[in-house]
Design an enzyme around this catalytic site. Structure first.
Site, PDB file in Angstrom:
ATOM      1  CE  LYS A 195      -1.092  21.462 157.822  1.00  0.00           C
ATOM      2  NZ  LYS A 195      -2.012  22.236 156.966  1.00  0.00           N
ATOM      3  N   GLY A 219       5.936  18.677 155.645  1.00  0.00           N
ATOM      4  CA  GLY A 219       6.311  18.393 154.258  1.00  0.00           C
ATOM      5  C   GLY A 219       6.987  17.036 154.138  1.00  0.00           C
ATOM      6  N   GLY A 231      -2.272  21.332 147.367  1.00  0.00           N
ATOM      7  CA  GLY A 231      -3.302  20.523 148.008  1.00  0.00           C
ATOM      8  C   GLY A 231      -2.796  19.552 149.056  1.00  0.00           C
ATOM      9  CB  ALA A 232       0.580  18.541 150.237  1.00  0.00           C
ATOM     10  CG  ASP A 288      -5.811  22.446 151.379  1.00  0.00           C
ATOM     11  OD1 ASP A 288      -5.659  23.080 152.434  1.00  0.00           O
ATOM     12  OD2 ASP A 288      -5.612  22.942 150.254  1.00  0.00           O
ATOM     13  CG  ASN A 306       2.479  11.704 157.413  1.00  0.00           C
ATOM     14  OD1 ASN A 306       2.305  12.917 157.494  1.00  0.00           O
ATOM     15  ND2 ASN A 306       3.167  11.021 158.310  1.00  0.00           N
TER      16      ASN A 306
HETATM   17  P1  ATP Z   1       0.515  23.227 151.287  1.00  0.00           P
HETATM   18  O1  ATP Z   1       1.871  23.258 150.664  1.00  0.00           O
HETATM   19  O2  ATP Z   1      -0.527  22.510 150.483  1.00  0.00           O
HETATM   20  O3  ATP Z   1       0.075  24.528 151.903  1.00  0.00           O
HETATM   21  P2  ATP Z   1       1.201  22.482 153.946  1.00  0.00           P
HETATM   22  O4  ATP Z   1       2.436  23.315 153.933  1.00  0.00           O
HETATM   23  O5  ATP Z   1       0.049  22.879 154.787  1.00  0.00           O
HETATM   24  O6  ATP Z   1       0.704  22.224 152.480  1.00  0.00           O
HETATM   25  P3  ATP Z   1       2.839  20.108 153.902  1.00  0.00           P
HETATM   26  O7  ATP Z   1       3.609  19.816 155.118  1.00  0.00           O
HETATM   27  O8  ATP Z   1       3.547  20.660 152.725  1.00  0.00           O
HETATM   28  O9  ATP Z   1       1.590  20.995 154.353  1.00  0.00           O
HETATM   29  O10 ATP Z   1       2.118  18.770 153.417  1.00  0.00           O
HETATM   30  C1  ATP Z   1       1.249  18.037 154.242  1.00  0.00           C
HETATM   31  C2  ATP Z   1       1.696  16.597 154.359  1.00  0.00           C
HETATM   32  O11 ATP Z   1       1.706  16.009 153.046  1.00  0.00           O
HETATM   33  C3  ATP Z   1       3.108  16.430 154.910  1.00  0.00           C
HETATM   34  O12 ATP Z   1       3.061  16.365 156.324  1.00  0.00           O
HETATM   35  C4  ATP Z   1       3.548  15.127 154.264  1.00  0.00           C
HETATM   36  O13 ATP Z   1       3.102  14.023 154.999  1.00  0.00           O
HETATM   37  C5  ATP Z   1       2.823  15.145 152.917  1.00  0.00           C
HETATM   38  N1  ATP Z   1       3.707  15.680 151.860  1.00  0.00           N
HETATM   39  C6  ATP Z   1       3.738  16.929 151.358  1.00  0.00           C
HETATM   40  N2  ATP Z   1       4.691  17.056 150.418  1.00  0.00           N
HETATM   41  C7  ATP Z   1       5.284  15.845 150.326  1.00  0.00           C
HETATM   42  C8  ATP Z   1       6.353  15.289 149.531  1.00  0.00           C
HETATM   43  N3  ATP Z   1       7.013  16.024 148.622  1.00  0.00           N
HETATM   44  N4  ATP Z   1       6.680  13.989 149.707  1.00  0.00           N
HETATM   45  C9  ATP Z   1       6.031  13.224 150.606  1.00  0.00           C
HETATM   46  N5  ATP Z   1       5.027  13.681 151.379  1.00  0.00           N
HETATM   47  C10 ATP Z   1       4.652  14.963 151.251  1.00  0.00           C
END
Ligand code: ATP
Ligand code: MG
Length: 318
Positions: free
Chosen positions: A228, A230, A258-259, A261, A285
């Site tokens: 992941k 972000g 929750g992104a 998850d 995504n």
């Molecule tokens: P968390 O912050 O919930 O612990 P994480 O760090 O495990 O999440 P992220 O990479 O932040 O994971 O988010 C997972 C996926 O969600 C990313 O790979 C992306 O596809 C999507 N995502 C997260 N934030 C955004 C954003 N601001 N804009 C677009 N897509 C996003």
């Protein structure tokens, strides 16, 4: 999903959110909630909404916060038979307020709530015995008794030919050197799929540098990695050296909780439904992006139709 549902173990909470940004809760402020929450609950809700067979082992109190969560998961298609209801302790809760810089202040009631009371009940044993996949989250390491249950579930589910995914979701400082480190290493030995974000890849591999970390993880037997990134989207790494990158979707971030998850729930559901990695990354995504565009930890989790519509309507970030 022929072998049985994807199962997760862990906390169910309600989240109550401050409407204004600022520091903490030292004076009366406007709040909104309760929202269904808890990382494992978000994961399994997104999994179920996408049509993946899904179940959760958890514990709530005999109160509206618990009922709100159980009914939500049930309505979205998750197996809630192994959610126990404590007659004595309230459902776990988290009050959250975003600061101006995007970091968060919390008031938690988890450790002395029903959320901490998960145990290997008959209903939990029965769910593991019909499960096809176990998803383990780093947050479960903090729950007393959870590890014994994870060990049991690993034995039963692997024993019947099922698979295991692991979202480390654990800051380096929490990993330490003792028991937590040993359990973390054991999960890496058993995981078919790893779902790290950011530095978790290097922490898991014990090596810096993306290529070196991925190679080290495949050497120790991980089957597949979904990384992941972000707003940079996500990547698939396969044991045969394959790499697939998929861009994130452009949304206005309202609530980042929750992104990861939602990404995980969608990715596991799609792969278990037989989708190829690239398609699973797109749904994952989309699930993460859709969820951050809505207030509430799992309010943006999407059904297959909702995610299809989202994908069709939303441009990718460059
Ligand atoms: P968390 O912050 O919930 O612990 P994480 O760090 O495990 O999440 P992220 O990479 O932040 O994971 O988010 C997972 C996926 O969600 C990313 O790979 C992306 O596809 C999507 N995502 C997260 N934030 C955004 C954003 N601001 N804009 C677009 N897509 C996003
Ligand atoms: Mg993140």
């Amino acid at each position: 999903d022929a072998l049985g549902p994807t199962v997760v173990i862990g906390e169910i909470l309600v989240e109550i959110m401050a409407l204004t940004r600022g520091n903490g809760f030292l004076e009366p402020i406007e709040l909104v909630g309760p929202y269904a929450s808890g990382a494992p609950a978000i994961f399994i809700d997104q999994c179920a909404r996408l049509g993946g067979a899904a179940g959760i082992v958890a514990s709530v109190g005999d109160d509206d916060f618990g009922r709100l969560n159980v009914e939500r998961l049930r309505a979205d298609g998750a197996d809630v038979s192994a959610i126990s209801v404590s007659p004595d302790f309230p459902t776990g809760s988290a009050f959250v307020r975003y600061r101006e810089d995007g970091s968060r202040d919390f008031v938690f009631n988890i450790g002395k709530s029903a959320a901490a009371l998960i145990g290997l009940t008959d209903a939990a044993k029965a769910l593991f015995e019909r499960a096809g996949h176990l998803h383990v989250m780093g947050t479960a390491f903090a729950i007393p008794g959870a590890w014994e249950m994870i060990e049991h579930a690993l034995g039963v589910i692997k024993g019947r030919g099922g698979s295991v995914s692991f979202d480390p979701n654990l800051r380096k400082e929490l990993l330490g050197q003792g028991q937590t480190q040993a359990r973390f290493q054991r999960l890496l030995d058993l995981a078919d799929l790893l779902l790290p974000s950011g530095d978790e890849l290097f922490v898991a591999a014990g090596v810096e540098g993306e290529e070196a970390a991925v190679a080290a993880l495949f050497r120790r037997g991980i089957g597949e990695i979904a990384l992941k990134r972000g707003e940079k989207g996500s990547s698939f790494f396969g044991g045969d050296g394959t790499r697939i990158d998929r861009l994130a979707f452009a949304v206005t971030e309202v609530d980042p909780t929750g992104a990861g998850d939602c990404f995980g729930g969608a990715y596991v559901a799609c792969r278990r439904l037989g989708m190829a990695p690239a398609e699973a990354l797109d749904y994952a995504n989309a699930a993460g992006a859709r969820n951050v565009s809505v207030r509430g930890p799992m309010e943006g989790a999407g059904t297959r139709a909702e995610l299809d519509a989202f994908i069709a309507a939303t441009p990718r970030l460059p």
